[in-house]
Design a protein around this motif. Structure first.
Motif, PDB file in Angstrom:
ATOM      1  N   TYR A 209     -13.106 -11.985   3.948  1.00 37.18           N
ATOM      2  CA  TYR A 209     -14.478 -11.629   4.354  1.00 37.18           C
ATOM      3  C   TYR A 209     -14.975 -12.556   5.451  1.00 37.18           C
ATOM      4  O   TYR A 209     -15.750 -12.153   6.315  1.00 37.18           O
ATOM      5  CB  TYR A 209     -15.432 -11.682   3.160  1.00 37.18           C
TER       6      TYR A 209
ATOM      7  N   PHE B  40     -18.762   3.622   1.117  1.00 36.88           N
ATOM      8  CA  PHE B  40     -17.573   2.854   0.732  1.00 36.88           C
ATOM      9  C   PHE B  40     -17.193   3.268  -0.676  1.00 36.88           C
ATOM     10  O   PHE B  40     -18.035   3.267  -1.565  1.00 36.88           O
ATOM     11  CB  PHE B  40     -17.906   1.357   0.788  1.00 36.88           C
TER      12      PHE B  40
ATOM     13  N   ALA C 212      -3.527 -10.655  10.394  1.00 38.45           N
ATOM     14  CA  ALA C 212      -3.014  -9.304  10.668  1.00 38.45           C
ATOM     15  C   ALA C 212      -3.861  -8.634  11.756  1.00 38.45           C
ATOM     16  O   ALA C 212      -3.332  -8.055  12.708  1.00 38.45           O
ATOM     17  CB  ALA C 212      -3.035  -8.471   9.384  1.00 38.45           C
TER      18      ALA C 212
ATOM     19  N   GLU D  66       0.829  -1.211   0.000  1.00 40.11           N
ATOM     20  CA  GLU D  66       0.000   0.000   0.000  1.00 40.11           C
ATOM     21  C   GLU D  66       0.861   1.258   0.000  1.00 40.11           C
ATOM     22  O   GLU D  66       0.485   2.278   0.576  1.00 40.11           O
ATOM     23  CB  GLU D  66      -0.941  -0.002   1.227  1.00 40.11           C
TER      24      GLU D  66
ATOM     25  N   SER E 161      -6.344  -4.412  -5.429  1.00 39.49           N
ATOM     26  CA  SER E 161      -7.133  -5.200  -4.476  1.00 39.49           C
ATOM     27  C   SER E 161      -6.510  -6.586  -4.311  1.00 39.49           C
ATOM     28  O   SER E 161      -5.973  -7.150  -5.251  1.00 39.49           O
ATOM     29  CB  SER E 161      -8.554  -5.347  -4.999  1.00 39.49           C
ATOM     30  N   LYS E 162      -6.605  -7.105  -3.083  1.00 41.76           N
ATOM     31  CA  LYS E 162      -6.123  -8.468  -2.829  1.00 41.76           C
ATOM     32  C   LYS E 162      -7.297  -9.447  -2.751  1.00 41.76           C
ATOM     33  O   LYS E 162      -7.139 -10.600  -2.363  1.00 41.76           O
ATOM     34  CB  LYS E 162      -5.296  -8.523  -1.549  1.00 41.76           C
ATOM     35  N   MET E 163      -8.473  -8.964  -3.078  1.00 44.73           N
ATOM     36  CA  MET E 163      -9.652  -9.819  -3.062  1.00 44.73           C
ATOM     37  C   MET E 163      -9.511 -10.885  -4.140  1.00 44.73           C
ATOM     38  O   MET E 163      -8.995 -10.594  -5.213  1.00 44.73           O
ATOM     39  CB  MET E 163     -10.886  -8.964  -3.367  1.00 44.73           C
TER      40      MET E 163
ATOM     41  N   ASP F 247      -9.286  -0.155   6.202  1.00 43.15           N
ATOM     42  CA  ASP F 247      -8.364  -0.446   5.110  1.00 43.15           C
ATOM     43  C   ASP F 247      -7.477   0.768   4.840  1.00 43.15           C
ATOM     44  O   ASP F 247      -7.841   1.901   5.171  1.00 43.15           O
ATOM     45  CB  ASP F 247      -9.133  -0.795   3.826  1.00 43.15           C
TER      46      ASP F 247
ATOM     47  N   ASP G  17       1.755  -4.650   8.848  1.00 40.56           N
ATOM     48  CA  ASP G  17       2.236  -4.874   7.482  1.00 40.56           C
ATOM     49  C   ASP G  17       2.906  -6.237   7.386  1.00 40.56           C
ATOM     50  O   ASP G  17       3.683  -6.618   8.256  1.00 40.56           O
ATOM     51  CB  ASP G  17       3.241  -3.770   7.109  1.00 40.56           C
TER      52      ASP G  17
ATOM     53  N   LEU H   5      -5.649 -11.096   5.927  1.00 39.85           N
ATOM     54  CA  LEU H   5      -6.229 -10.004   6.721  1.00 39.85           C
ATOM     55  C   LEU H   5      -6.561 -10.427   8.156  1.00 39.85           C
ATOM     56  O   LEU H   5      -6.324  -9.690   9.111  1.00 39.85           O
ATOM     57  CB  LEU H   5      -7.520  -9.597   6.006  1.00 39.85           C
TER      58      LEU H   5
ATOM     59  N   LYS I  46       3.072 -12.734   3.698  1.00 39.87           N
ATOM     60  CA  LYS I  46       1.638 -12.436   3.541  1.00 39.87           C
ATOM     61  C   LYS I  46       0.800 -13.524   4.203  1.00 39.87           C
ATOM     62  O   LYS I  46       0.784 -14.660   3.757  1.00 39.87           O
ATOM     63  CB  LYS I  46       1.309 -12.315   2.052  1.00 39.87           C
ATOM     64  N   GLN I  47       0.112 -13.165   5.263  1.00 37.06           N
ATOM     65  CA  GLN I  47      -0.642 -14.162   6.034  1.00 37.06           C
ATOM     66  C   GLN I  47      -2.145 -13.927   6.022  1.00 37.06           C
ATOM     67  O   GLN I  47      -2.881 -14.618   6.725  1.00 37.06           O
ATOM     68  CB  GLN I  47      -0.156 -14.158   7.482  1.00 37.06           C
TER      69      GLN I  47
HETATM   70  N1  LIG Z   1      -1.245  -7.336   6.534  1.00 37.57           N
HETATM   71  C1  LIG Z   1      -2.007  -7.713   5.496  1.00 37.57           C
HETATM   72  N2  LIG Z   1      -2.870  -6.818   4.956  1.00 37.57           N
HETATM   73  C2  LIG Z   1      -3.629  -7.223   3.908  1.00 37.57           C
HETATM   74  C3  LIG Z   1      -3.553  -8.523   3.362  1.00 37.57           C
HETATM   75  N3  LIG Z   1      -4.453  -8.609   2.336  1.00 37.57           N
HETATM   76  C4  LIG Z   1      -5.041  -7.402   2.230  1.00 37.57           C
HETATM   77  N4  LIG Z   1      -4.545  -6.548   3.172  1.00 37.57           N
HETATM   78  C5  LIG Z   1      -4.942  -5.146   3.434  1.00 37.57           C
HETATM   79  O1  LIG Z   1      -6.299  -5.167   3.796  1.00 37.57           O
HETATM   80  C6  LIG Z   1      -6.977  -4.015   3.291  1.00 37.57           C
HETATM   81  C7  LIG Z   1      -8.134  -4.447   2.370  1.00 37.57           C
HETATM   82  O2  LIG Z   1      -7.607  -5.157   1.262  1.00 37.57           O
HETATM   83  P1  LIG Z   1      -8.075  -4.920  -0.241  1.00 37.57           P
HETATM   84  O3  LIG Z   1      -7.103  -5.603  -1.114  1.00 37.57           O
HETATM   85  O4  LIG Z   1      -8.303  -3.459  -0.482  1.00 37.57           O
HETATM   86  O5  LIG Z   1      -9.439  -5.721  -0.290  1.00 37.57           O
HETATM   87  P2  LIG Z   1     -10.811  -5.292  -0.997  1.00 37.57           P
HETATM   88  O6  LIG Z   1     -11.142  -3.925  -0.483  1.00 37.57           O
HETATM   89  O7  LIG Z   1     -11.770  -6.356  -0.581  1.00 37.57           O
HETATM   90  O8  LIG Z   1     -10.531  -5.283  -2.448  1.00 37.57           O
HETATM   91  C8  LIG Z   1      -5.912  -3.187   2.585  1.00 37.57           C
HETATM   92  O9  LIG Z   1      -5.411  -2.216   3.479  1.00 37.57           O
HETATM   93  C9  LIG Z   1      -4.862  -4.234   2.234  1.00 37.57           C
HETATM   94  O10 LIG Z   1      -3.561  -3.687   2.076  1.00 37.57           O
HETATM   95  C10 LIG Z   1      -2.629  -9.461   3.955  1.00 37.57           C
HETATM   96  O11 LIG Z   1      -2.480 -10.616   3.572  1.00 37.57           O
HETATM   97  N5  LIG Z   1      -1.895  -8.993   5.023  1.00 37.57           N
END
Ligand SMILES: Nc1nc2c(ncn2[C@@H]2O[C@H](COP(=O)(O)OP(=O)(O)O)[C@@H](O)[C@H]2O)c(=O)[nH]1
Ligand SMILES: [Mg+2]
Length: 260
Positions: free
Chosen positions: A195, A219, A87, A28, A227-229, A107, A52, A84, A81-82
């Protein structure tokens, strides 16, 4: 009684200097500095913990620099990377150890407006959990396709129906927990991420008899970063919800306990 009479402060209510805003991050670097500034402007008395997962893009380094300049900013670094859920759980444990009372989840990508944090904190002051909701009157989503919207609405309707709670946006990642809720939930038992993690925590809080209230938020889909979705995250949630419902039905435990 004159209606202009000032309301006396509730001296027992903990102040927002005991609020911790937990922000999970993975790659990010485009957003992190701006979001830290915006959170600081919205709730100057609150602390921020960025969790992070060793982002290859250097997000952690940027947080370290910000933390040197501002003692309310903290960094927790995960090993790889573990997800959400992990974290947030690590962030909650850190905050519990450091004596915080309010735990805000948000987020890093500006999908959650830092300007709404005071609304969540106020609502959590009277309820136990305040969920920033897209799906109550006054809530909305900007920047999503019809199909993305349908997936989110459908997933939420499914979770509500199958698990039996009244929360309309249980997948929401913008929320505030009171300390007592996180102390009561067996955090070590929570295995879900994505989710599913948000639904899991909502369901656990509700089953324990805590009051979960929804606060309308807008939102906005992210403009910077990616996105990490993934499909796997959606499937995890669908399968987990069904599993929890079956398990609790077999155990005859589907209604919340009553709290004094
Ligand atoms: N620490 C950590 N943060 C994550 C991980 N996956 C996503 N995030 C963070 O979680 C928040 C939401 O993720 P995002 O990719 O925006 O998901 P979306 O909003 O569903 O598309 C963001 O601040 C990401 O950087 C992860 O594996 N580890
Ligand atoms: Mg996002």
């Amino acid at each position: 009684m004159g209606k202009d009479r000032p309301v006396p402060p509730d001296l027992d209510a903990p102040g927002w200097d005991r609020a911790l805003v937990v922000i999970p991050t993975y790659n990010e670097s485009d957003n992190i500095e701006a979001i830290l500034k915006a959170v600081g402007a919205s709730v100057p008395e609150a602390s921020v913990l960025v969790v992070d997962d060793g982002s290859p893009d250097g997000t952690g380094k940027l947080v370290e620099t910000a933390a040197e300049a501002d003692q309310r900013i903290h960094l927790l670094t995960g090993s790889g990377k573990q997800g959400l859920g992990r974290a947030y759980l690590n962030g909650f444990r850190w905050g519990l150890d450091h004596g915080y009372e309010y735990f805000v989840e948000m987020d890093a990508d500006f999908s959650h407006d830092p300007g709404s944090i005071p609304d969540l904190l106020s609502a959590a002051g009277t309820a136990d959990v305040a969920v920033g909701s897209r799906y109550v009157a006054g809530g909305s989503v900007e920047g999503w396709s019809k199909s993305r919207h349908a997936l989110s609405r459908g997933g939420n309707a499914y979770a509500r129906l199958v698990l039996g709670f009244g929360v309309r946006d249980s997948t929401a990642g913008f929320r505030c927990y009171r300390r007592a809720v996180l102390e009561a939930i067996e955090l070590g038992d929570v295995r879900s991420s994505g989710y599913a993690f948000q639904i899991d925590m909502t369901y656990r809080a509700w089953k324990l008899g805590f009051q979960v209230t929804e606060v309308p938020i807008t939102f906005r889909e992210r403009e910077l970063g990616t996105s990490k979705m993934s499909r796997a995250i959606v499937s995890e949630a669908l399968v987990a919800v069904a599993r929890w419902a079956v398990r609790d039905r077999l155990r005859g435990r589907r209604t919340p306990s009553t709290r004094a």
